[in-house]
Scaffold this active site. Structure first.
Site, PDB file in Angstrom:
ATOM      1  N   LYS A   1     -60.477  -1.892  -5.968  1.00  0.00           N
ATOM      2  CA  LYS A   1     -61.574  -1.537  -5.062  1.00  0.00           C
ATOM      3  C   LYS A   1     -62.672  -2.602  -4.990  1.00  0.00           C
ATOM      4  O   LYS A   1     -63.489  -2.592  -4.073  1.00  0.00           O
ATOM      5  CB  LYS A   1     -62.210  -0.218  -5.504  1.00  0.00           C
ATOM      6  CG  LYS A   1     -61.252   0.945  -5.621  1.00  0.00           C
ATOM      7  CD  LYS A   1     -61.947   2.171  -6.148  1.00  0.00           C
ATOM      8  CE  LYS A   1     -60.977   3.274  -6.481  1.00  0.00           C
ATOM      9  NZ  LYS A   1     -60.092   2.931  -7.619  1.00  0.00           N
TER      10      LYS A   1
ATOM     11  N   LEU B   1     -52.937   8.965  -0.047  1.00  0.00           N
ATOM     12  CA  LEU B   1     -53.246   9.708   1.175  1.00  0.00           C
ATOM     13  C   LEU B   1     -53.601   8.756   2.323  1.00  0.00           C
ATOM     14  O   LEU B   1     -54.250   7.729   2.109  1.00  0.00           O
ATOM     15  CB  LEU B   1     -54.405  10.669   0.936  1.00  0.00           C
ATOM     16  CG  LEU B   1     -54.180  11.756  -0.115  1.00  0.00           C
ATOM     17  CD1 LEU B   1     -55.432  12.602  -0.284  1.00  0.00           C
ATOM     18  CD2 LEU B   1     -52.992  12.632   0.278  1.00  0.00           C
TER      19      LEU B   1
ATOM     20  N   LYS C   1     -65.651   4.330  -3.841  1.00  0.00           N
ATOM     21  CA  LYS C   1     -64.824   4.858  -2.760  1.00  0.00           C
ATOM     22  C   LYS C   1     -65.683   5.256  -1.556  1.00  0.00           C
ATOM     23  O   LYS C   1     -65.308   5.020  -0.404  1.00  0.00           O
ATOM     24  CB  LYS C   1     -64.022   6.063  -3.264  1.00  0.00           C
ATOM     25  CG  LYS C   1     -62.969   5.691  -4.302  1.00  0.00           C
ATOM     26  CD  LYS C   1     -62.274   6.929  -4.868  1.00  0.00           C
ATOM     27  CE  LYS C   1     -61.221   6.549  -5.903  1.00  0.00           C
ATOM     28  NZ  LYS C   1     -60.563   7.728  -6.504  1.00  0.00           N
TER      29      LYS C   1
ATOM     30  N   GLU D   1     -55.091   0.941   1.404  1.00  0.00           N
ATOM     31  CA  GLU D   1     -55.127   2.387   1.592  1.00  0.00           C
ATOM     32  C   GLU D   1     -55.386   3.123   0.286  1.00  0.00           C
ATOM     33  O   GLU D   1     -56.049   4.168   0.263  1.00  0.00           O
ATOM     34  CB  GLU D   1     -53.808   2.855   2.209  1.00  0.00           C
ATOM     35  CG  GLU D   1     -53.781   4.321   2.613  1.00  0.00           C
ATOM     36  CD  GLU D   1     -54.757   4.629   3.741  1.00  0.00           C
ATOM     37  OE1 GLU D   1     -55.740   5.344   3.478  1.00  0.00           O
ATOM     38  OE2 GLU D   1     -54.531   4.155   4.863  1.00  0.00           O
TER      39      GLU D   1
ATOM     40  N   GLY E   1     -52.907  11.197 -18.533  1.00  0.00           N
ATOM     41  CA  GLY E   1     -53.062   9.887 -17.913  1.00  0.00           C
ATOM     42  C   GLY E   1     -53.857   9.923 -16.629  1.00  0.00           C
ATOM     43  O   GLY E   1     -53.806   8.998 -15.824  1.00  0.00           O
TER      44      GLY E   1
ATOM     45  N   ASP F   1     -66.805   5.186  -9.850  1.00  0.00           N
ATOM     46  CA  ASP F   1     -65.553   5.081  -9.102  1.00  0.00           C
ATOM     47  C   ASP F   1     -65.640   5.841  -7.784  1.00  0.00           C
ATOM     48  O   ASP F   1     -65.231   5.340  -6.732  1.00  0.00           O
ATOM     49  CB  ASP F   1     -64.402   5.616  -9.948  1.00  0.00           C
ATOM     50  CG  ASP F   1     -63.066   5.497  -9.227  1.00  0.00           C
ATOM     51  OD1 ASP F   1     -62.649   4.351  -8.940  1.00  0.00           O
ATOM     52  OD2 ASP F   1     -62.442   6.535  -8.945  1.00  0.00           O
TER      53      ASP F   1
ATOM     54  N   ALA G   1     -55.786   7.445  -3.250  1.00  0.00           N
ATOM     55  CA  ALA G   1     -54.463   7.071  -3.780  1.00  0.00           C
ATOM     56  C   ALA G   1     -53.470   6.918  -2.628  1.00  0.00           C
ATOM     57  O   ALA G   1     -53.601   6.011  -1.818  1.00  0.00           O
ATOM     58  CB  ALA G   1     -54.001   8.079  -4.821  1.00  0.00           C
TER      59      ALA G   1
ATOM     60  N   GLU H   1     -59.177   6.975 -16.861  1.00  0.00           N
ATOM     61  CA  GLU H   1     -59.097   5.640 -17.430  1.00  0.00           C
ATOM     62  C   GLU H   1     -59.056   5.765 -18.957  1.00  0.00           C
ATOM     63  O   GLU H   1     -59.419   6.805 -19.514  1.00  0.00           O
ATOM     64  CB  GLU H   1     -60.324   4.823 -17.012  1.00  0.00           C
ATOM     65  CG  GLU H   1     -60.414   4.557 -15.510  1.00  0.00           C
ATOM     66  CD  GLU H   1     -59.291   3.671 -15.000  1.00  0.00           C
ATOM     67  OE1 GLU H   1     -58.788   2.833 -15.777  1.00  0.00           O
ATOM     68  OE2 GLU H   1     -58.906   3.828 -13.819  1.00  0.00           O
TER      69      GLU H   1
ATOM     70  N   THR I   1     -54.776  -5.218 -10.173  1.00  0.00           N
ATOM     71  CA  THR I   1     -55.653  -5.442 -11.317  1.00  0.00           C
ATOM     72  C   THR I   1     -56.939  -4.665 -11.087  1.00  0.00           C
ATOM     73  O   THR I   1     -57.120  -4.012 -10.062  1.00  0.00           O
ATOM     74  CB  THR I   1     -55.996  -6.933 -11.469  1.00  0.00           C
ATOM     75  OG1 THR I   1     -56.929  -7.311 -10.435  1.00  0.00           O
ATOM     76  CG2 THR I   1     -54.762  -7.808 -11.365  1.00  0.00           C
TER      77      THR I   1
END
Length: 807
Positions: A562, A596, A666, A589, A648, A662, A594, A651, A538
């Site tokens: 996240k 990696l 990260k 991870e 795609g 975002d 994504a 977002e 989610t």
């Protein structure tokens, strides 16, 4: 001659009785000479005992007795059982009048279950054209007066049985009562636990039978109860010694006293299934295959006695007083756990002995209790013993670790001197989960991992499909059975303890129910689900605050969300403390990069003591595609953005990518992996959206994205030659200090031939600078966007977690 024995479930009304008659008819037609020993039918023994208790307590028993009589009469239209019913009614009325009953009376009552059973089966055999002769073992097996657990006098019992069967009509099937006998004065006695099997075993011995066939409701003896463990394996052959070992450690089908008469005459015992007579079952004989056996057995009806007394510290002889007083009452002690100081002793007794044990211990230690040297003698009936027969203690650590990981804490643990049998005392509520966990570990049979997926959107749906497609391959290669038992969105959940189907989307629409998280937790407890993993795909901040509830209720966590790692630092640290206290794992991870292997790499470097001095890179696959394309092609910024949206990569509202938050999250995750005390507000973020486009509905923004073209065309034109635009995250500064990190998210122009400049498509790239690597960074690069990539990364975390816990 073969001795055939049928248990209560085999003789139940309906399919059971039909199968019994069919089996006996087939044996007769094939020329087999058989003697049939019967238990009481269905749950008749329990019903009789219940009516006896109702009468003893002065309660009305008429309804229960009426139901009992109807059950007995149901299979036959022309049978008369009034004699047995009248006797039972007189006994019940007498017990009700006196308010009590003796073991002698109880034996007389319970014996009627077997007597009624042989009458019914004898009539049914005759109705099917077979000769059948009823045999009442009270006239043949003579015992002592120990009502409830009588011991036969072998010489007289053997003679009686041999003389009786010499007179049996040729071609007739002897239908024999199990469990019951009589003393030398003709009073009814019973043979105790496993009594009908014992009767059959004695007959096999006395009559020199070819084989003893014990028909039950299962296909034989299993490595664990197949009703509890879905992948329990049948044991095809056991030696008598192995069977005796299983019997001593609680195998419900066997009892040690059943085995002994067979060993004396070397008579094989075969465990068969009434409802699957073609199955060969389990053969028990004198032959030993040399492989040894492992089995998990459960001993019920036990009580844990806990004896504590600080005032007894340093005193000797306390244990002698305890066990001597119990011995005087003929109370056997099973498992003992004792502190060296003798101030605390725990042991197991039969629940039937608990009341007498309590009375005798309180009498023995009356003065010690008054002086408060003994603080308490407690009795806990909510326990069971799980025994792992054939299991080396030296290799039991894996099973023990798995129990702890599943929030199961054994109360007591011990092993035999041989080291081949381990016994655990656990809480009854944990029984089925414990058996499944141990079974998966000690047999190397596939370990079931039960998965709840929270979020069924694009990534969640893709993940579910990937698991469904790969489940058989994972089972074959890794011996791990991935079982998705729950799929939910914010309002509804689809539950299936045996796993969702390939048509889960249609099932969700039809069968999903409204839920709260506590409903899923309750479901796992109700169905004893083990090895739990909660997968958060989610973007919900509210759900993150439920992570602790999941951890405390036995779940490991895998998350693509996240937020759990980027909200306030206090929550971040508290979550890790809860993971530590509950010995749970949290893998994420895909939070950065994504699919990696970035976070694992950074964790490993940091844990090994490597001093990481900088982490820089293109963290967003969406923005990577945007600027990689815009930098090298003669195309407007808005056109590239529209392409990214259609693919795609962004977002639904692309401003969530363009604002830089975002990438900032990260970067914050990586900073916290290096133990930096950082908050989101500490990050300097270059928002790519002009102020006049930051607010309003997404539709309005999308209608105005061409307003971005002039802004980014100018930025592109001002670059140095052979440079390209990259939106980077940069963690620098003194990263050895908790407050030394500088976190920046910015649009940079970098040389086209640099590592960052050569990134193509939607790839992400991360440069990790360390003291050991010097000026040459460790580079991790690959696909950084897309539902397939992210879902595959989440799947990888699930497998890592499942495989780690499978070692």
């Amino acid at each position: 001659m073969k001795i055939i024995k049928f248990g209560g479930k085999s003789l139940a009304n309906g399919d059971g009785l039909k199968q019994v008659i069919s089996i006996l008819k087939n044996k007769h037609q094939s020329g087999e000479q058989v003697v049939v020993v019967l238990s009481a039918r269905g749950d008749s023994t329990d019903r009789l005992e219940n009516i006896l208790e109702l009468a003893k307590n002065g309660k009305s028993f008429s309804e229960e007795f009426r139901a009992f009589k109807e059950y007995q009469l149901d299979p036959c239209d022309n049978i008369c059982l009034e004699e047995e019913f009248d006797l039972l009614e007189r006994i019940f009325e007498g017990v009700q009048l006196l308010g009590d009953y003796s073991n002698k009376v109880k034996d007389k009552v319970l014996s009627q279950g077997e007597l009624l059973s042989v009458k019914v089966v004898t009539i049914l055999l005759k109705e099917n054209g077979l000769k059948a002769e009823l045999t009442d073992t009270r006239k043949l097996i003579i015992t002592n007066k120990n009502h409830g657990d009588a011991q036969p006098f072998e010489a007289v019992s053997r003679k009686n049985i041999r003389d009786h069967f010499k007179k049996l009509e040729a071609g007739a099937i002897a239908v024999v009562t199990g469990f019951i006998a009589s003393d030398q004065e003709g009073e009814t006695t019973t043979l105790g636990r496993n009594g009908s099997n014992y009767t059959a075993s004695l007959l096999a011995n006395y009559l020199d039978a070819e084989e003893f066939q014990n028909y039950t409701h299962v296909n034989g003896i299993y490595t664990a109860n197949p009703e509890w463990v879905h992948n329990a394996k049948k044991i095809t052959h056991l030696s008598f010694q192995e069977a005796n070992e299983l019997a001593n450690f609680g195998a419900s089908i066997l009892h040690a006293k059943t085995i002994v008469p067979l060993i004396e005459k070397n008579i094989p015992l075969r465990i068969l299934n009434t409802f699957n007579p073609e199955n060969e079952g389990t053969l028990i004989s004198s032959e030993n295959n040399g492989k040894g056996i492992k089995s998990i057995n459960v001993i019920n009806d036990v009580t844990l006695v806990n004896f504590e007394g600080q005032g007894l510290l340093g005193k000797v002889g306390i244990d002698a007083r305890i066990f001597n007083s119990l011995s005087r009452e003929n109370i056997s002690v099973n498992i003992i756990s004792q502190g060296s100081s003798e101030r605390a002793i725990g042991f197991i007794i039969k629940t039937a002995d608990a009341a007498r044990a309590k009375e005798t211990l309180e009498q023995e230690f009356e003065s010690d209790i008054e002086k408060k040297d003994v603080h308490g003698i407690t009795f806990n009936n909510e326990v069971v013993i799980i025994s792992t027969v054939g299991q080396d203690l030296k290799t039991f650590h894996n099973a023990f670790y798995s129990l702890v990981k599943n929030d199961i804490e054994p109360i007591l643990i011990n092993n035999t001197l041989s080291g081949k049998n381990v016994c655990l005392v656990i809480h009854k509520k944990d029984l089925r989960k414990t058996v499944n966990v141990i079974h998966g570990e000690i047999f190397g049979i596939s370990k079931r991992v039960n998965i709840a997926v929270f979020g069924k959107g694009l990534i969640g749906g893709t993940l579910i499909e990937q698991i469904n497609e790969s489940r058989e391959k994972v089972l074959r290669r890794k011996n791990i059975d991935l079982n998705i038992f729950a799929i939910s969105n914010s309002k509804k959940v689809l539950l299936n303890k045996d796993g969702i189907s390939e048509n889960w989307t249609a099932d969700f629409d039809k069968k999903a129910i409204n839920y709260g998280l506590e409903d899923i937790i309750s479901y796992t407890k109700k169905h004893h689900l083990e090895n739990l993993i909660a997968v958060d795909v989610t973007a919900s901040e509210d759900f993150v605050y439920h992570y602790t509830d999941l951890i405390e209720n036995g779940f490991d966590l895998v998350s693509a969300n996240k937020i759990g790692n980027t909200i306030d630092y206090g929550f971040y640290k508290d979550l890790r403390e809860q993971l530590r206290l509950n010995q749970k794992e949290y893998l994420y991870e895909t939070n950065v990069g994504a699919g990696l292997p970035l976070i694992d790499t950074i964790k490993l470097l940091h844990l090994s003591g490597e001093n990481i001095t900088r982490i820089k890179g293109v963290f967003s696959g969406s923005l990577s595609y945007l600027f990689n394309t815009f930098s090298v092609e003669d195309i407007s910024f808005s056109e590239v953005l529209e392409n990214a949206i259609s693919r795609g990569y962004t977002e639904p509202d692309p401003r969530e990518d363009l604002c830089g938050n975002d990438v900032g999250r990260k970067l914050l995750i990586l900073a916290r992996e290096l133990d930096l005390i950082s908050e989101f507000g500490d990050i300097s973020i270059h928002n790519l959206i002009p102020e006049n486009l930051r607010n309003g509905e997404v539709t309005e923004f999308l209608s105005r994205i061409d307003e971005l073209d002039d802004v980014y065309h100018e930025i592109k034109e001002k670059q140095e030659s052979n440079h390209v635009l990259r939106y980077v995250g940069d963690l620098s500064g003194d990263l050895s200090r908790e407050d030394g990190g500088l976190l920046e998210v910015k649009l940079e122009s970098v040389p086209g031939d640099s590592a960052l400049g050569q990134v193509k498509g939607s790839d992400s790239i991360f440069e990790i600078y360390t003291e050991s690597y010097g000026e040459q960074p460790l580079v991790i690069q690959g696909a950084g966007a897309g539902a397939q990539v992210t879902a595959r990364g989440v799947f990888g975390d699930i497998l890592r977690l499942a495989e780690k816990n499978n070692k």
